[in-house]
Design a protein around this motif. Structure first.
Motif, PDB file in Angstrom:
ATOM      1  N   LEU A 198       6.709  -0.420  -0.844  1.00 30.55           N
ATOM      2  CA  LEU A 198       5.318  -0.497  -0.372  1.00 30.55           C
ATOM      3  C   LEU A 198       4.903  -1.947  -0.159  1.00 30.55           C
ATOM      4  CD1 LEU A 198       3.427   2.252  -2.422  1.00 30.55           C
ATOM      5  CD2 LEU A 198       3.996   2.276   0.012  1.00 30.55           C
ATOM      6  N   GLU A 199       5.359  -2.839  -1.060  1.00 31.95           N
ATOM      7  CA  GLU A 199       5.048  -4.273  -0.905  1.00 31.95           C
ATOM      8  C   GLU A 199       5.706  -4.823   0.353  1.00 31.95           C
ATOM      9  OE1 GLU A 199       3.153  -6.543  -2.555  1.00 31.95           O
ATOM     10  OE2 GLU A 199       2.327  -4.856  -3.674  1.00 31.95           O
ATOM     11  N   LYS A 200       6.980  -4.482   0.528  1.00 32.96           N
ATOM     12  CA  LYS A 200       7.706  -5.015   1.689  1.00 32.96           C
ATOM     13  C   LYS A 200       7.123  -4.476   2.991  1.00 32.96           C
ATOM     14  CE  LYS A 200      11.978  -3.931   0.496  1.00 32.96           C
ATOM     15  NZ  LYS A 200      13.456  -3.897   0.474  1.00 32.96           N
ATOM     16  N   LEU A 201       6.869  -3.155   3.026  1.00 33.27           N
ATOM     17  CA  LEU A 201       6.308  -2.549   4.237  1.00 33.27           C
ATOM     18  C   LEU A 201       4.895  -3.071   4.495  1.00 33.27           C
ATOM     19  CD1 LEU A 201       6.577  -0.556   6.561  1.00 33.27           C
ATOM     20  CD2 LEU A 201       5.936   1.290   4.992  1.00 33.27           C
ATOM     21  N   LEU A 247      -7.307  -2.696   5.299  1.00 32.02           N
ATOM     22  CA  LEU A 247      -6.958  -2.261   3.941  1.00 32.02           C
ATOM     23  C   LEU A 247      -5.434  -2.171   3.814  1.00 32.02           C
ATOM     24  CD1 LEU A 247      -9.591   0.609   3.690  1.00 32.02           C
ATOM     25  CD2 LEU A 247      -9.644  -1.531   2.386  1.00 32.02           C
ATOM     26  N   SER A 248      -4.957  -1.842   2.611  1.00 26.27           N
ATOM     27  CA  SER A 248      -3.509  -1.679   2.417  1.00 26.27           C
ATOM     28  C   SER A 248      -3.276  -0.686   1.281  1.00 26.27           C
ATOM     29  CB  SER A 248      -2.859  -3.021   2.065  1.00 26.27           C
ATOM     30  OG  SER A 248      -3.139  -3.349   0.721  1.00 26.27           O
ATOM     31  N   HIS A 249      -1.985  -0.460   1.003  1.00 29.55           N
ATOM     32  CA  HIS A 249      -1.612   0.404  -0.128  1.00 29.55           C
ATOM     33  C   HIS A 249      -2.228  -0.107  -1.430  1.00 29.55           C
ATOM     34  CE1 HIS A 249       1.185  -2.941  -0.242  1.00 29.55           C
ATOM     35  NE2 HIS A 249       1.381  -2.670  -1.524  1.00 29.55           N
ATOM     36  N   LYS A 250      -2.510  -1.429  -1.500  1.00 35.96           N
ATOM     37  CA  LYS A 250      -2.974  -2.009  -2.776  1.00 35.96           C
ATOM     38  C   LYS A 250      -4.282  -1.381  -3.239  1.00 35.96           C
ATOM     39  CE  LYS A 250      -0.697  -6.405  -1.991  1.00 35.96           C
ATOM     40  NZ  LYS A 250      -0.833  -7.722  -1.428  1.00 35.96           N
ATOM     41  N   GLU A 251      -5.207  -1.186  -2.308  1.00 33.67           N
ATOM     42  CA  GLU A 251      -6.501  -0.596  -2.685  1.00 33.67           C
ATOM     43  C   GLU A 251      -6.323   0.856  -3.155  1.00 33.67           C
ATOM     44  OE1 GLU A 251      -6.047  -2.418   0.028  1.00 33.67           O
ATOM     45  OE2 GLU A 251      -7.501  -4.058  -0.121  1.00 33.67           O
ATOM     46  N   VAL A 252      -5.395   1.574  -2.495  1.00 32.26           N
ATOM     47  CA  VAL A 252      -5.171   2.974  -2.877  1.00 32.26           C
ATOM     48  C   VAL A 252      -4.499   3.048  -4.244  1.00 32.26           C
ATOM     49  CG1 VAL A 252      -4.058   5.141  -2.214  1.00 32.26           C
ATOM     50  CG2 VAL A 252      -5.034   3.660  -0.449  1.00 32.26           C
ATOM     51  N   LEU A 253      -3.504   2.174  -4.474  1.00 30.41           N
ATOM     52  CA  LEU A 253      -2.845   2.163  -5.789  1.00 30.41           C
ATOM     53  C   LEU A 253      -3.840   1.800  -6.892  1.00 30.41           C
ATOM     54  CD1 LEU A 253       0.640   0.555  -5.020  1.00 30.41           C
ATOM     55  CD2 LEU A 253       0.028   2.972  -5.198  1.00 30.41           C
ATOM     56  N   LYS A 254      -4.759   0.870  -6.576  1.00 30.66           N
ATOM     57  CA  LYS A 254      -5.774   0.491  -7.561  1.00 30.66           C
ATOM     58  C   LYS A 254      -6.667   1.681  -7.913  1.00 30.66           C
ATOM     59  CE  LYS A 254      -9.110  -3.227  -8.070  1.00 30.66           C
ATOM     60  NZ  LYS A 254      -9.908  -4.183  -7.335  1.00 30.66           N
ATOM     61  N   GLU A 255      -7.019   2.467  -6.889  1.00 28.10           N
ATOM     62  CA  GLU A 255      -7.861   3.651  -7.126  1.00 28.10           C
ATOM     63  C   GLU A 255      -7.111   4.686  -7.977  1.00 28.10           C
ATOM     64  OE1 GLU A 255     -10.876   4.314  -6.909  1.00 28.10           O
ATOM     65  OE2 GLU A 255     -10.960   6.496  -7.018  1.00 28.10           O
TER      66      GLU A 255
END
Ligand SMILES: N=c1c2ncn([C@@H]3O[C@H](COP(=O)(O)OP(=O)(O)OP(=O)(O)O)[C@@H](O)[C@H]3O)c2ncn1[C@@H]1O[C@H](COP(=O)(O)O)[C@@H](O)[C@H]1O
Length: 109
Positions: A5-8, A83-91
């Motif tokens: 997820l970080e790389k993508l 936005l990115s996966h980061k906000e979703v993972l945080k939620e």
């Protein structure tokens, strides 16, 4: 394996500025939100069909493949909005350990 997820996420961020001629992701950004949402909708439907088929003996590989398509296009949709996966993972982190039943009860009261 490094966190995909970080790389993508880093590639998707870079693709917001890249030429649509050489990049599928950039071509989606250039086409706009309606095109991105159409892809999210299509991949969602294909995931539902694969999952329903798998319930009756269909391919589990197909479920994984279609879910990857759905996740990927959802990440492009997030990226289009900055936005990115980061906000979703945080939620998801925020929700971790909170029972869905308790959470619904807190909303209903
Ligand atoms: N993970 C993916 C990924 N998953 C699916 N897809 C593409 O998503 C599309 C899925 O659409 P369909 O299956 O509906 O195929 P289609 O009929 O060609 O699509 P349409 O013509 O209907 O739009 C295909 O073109 C797939 O190749 C992806 N394209 C890119 N990535 C990642 O994104 C990165 C950047 O890609 P580019 O921007 O193309 O360099 C790549 O290195 C990959 O890591």
């Amino acid at each position: 394996m490094d966190n995909i997820l970080e790389k993508l996420g880093a590639v998707l961020e870079e693709r917001r500025q890249a030429s649509p001629d050489s990049s599928y992701v950039s071509s989606l950004h250039a086409a706009g939100m309606d095109k991105i949402l159409k892809k999210v909708g299509e991949e969602s439907a294909e995931t539902l069909i694969a999952a329903k088929a798998a319930e009756f003996g269909g391919s589990l590989d197909d479920v994984v493949y279609e879910t990857a398509d759905l996740w990927f296009h959802s990440l492009v949709m997030l990226s289009h909005l900055g936005l990115s996966h980061k906000e979703v993972l945080k939620e998801l982190e925020r929700r971790f350990g909170l029972s869905g039943i308790d959470e619904k009860a807190s909303r209903d009261s």
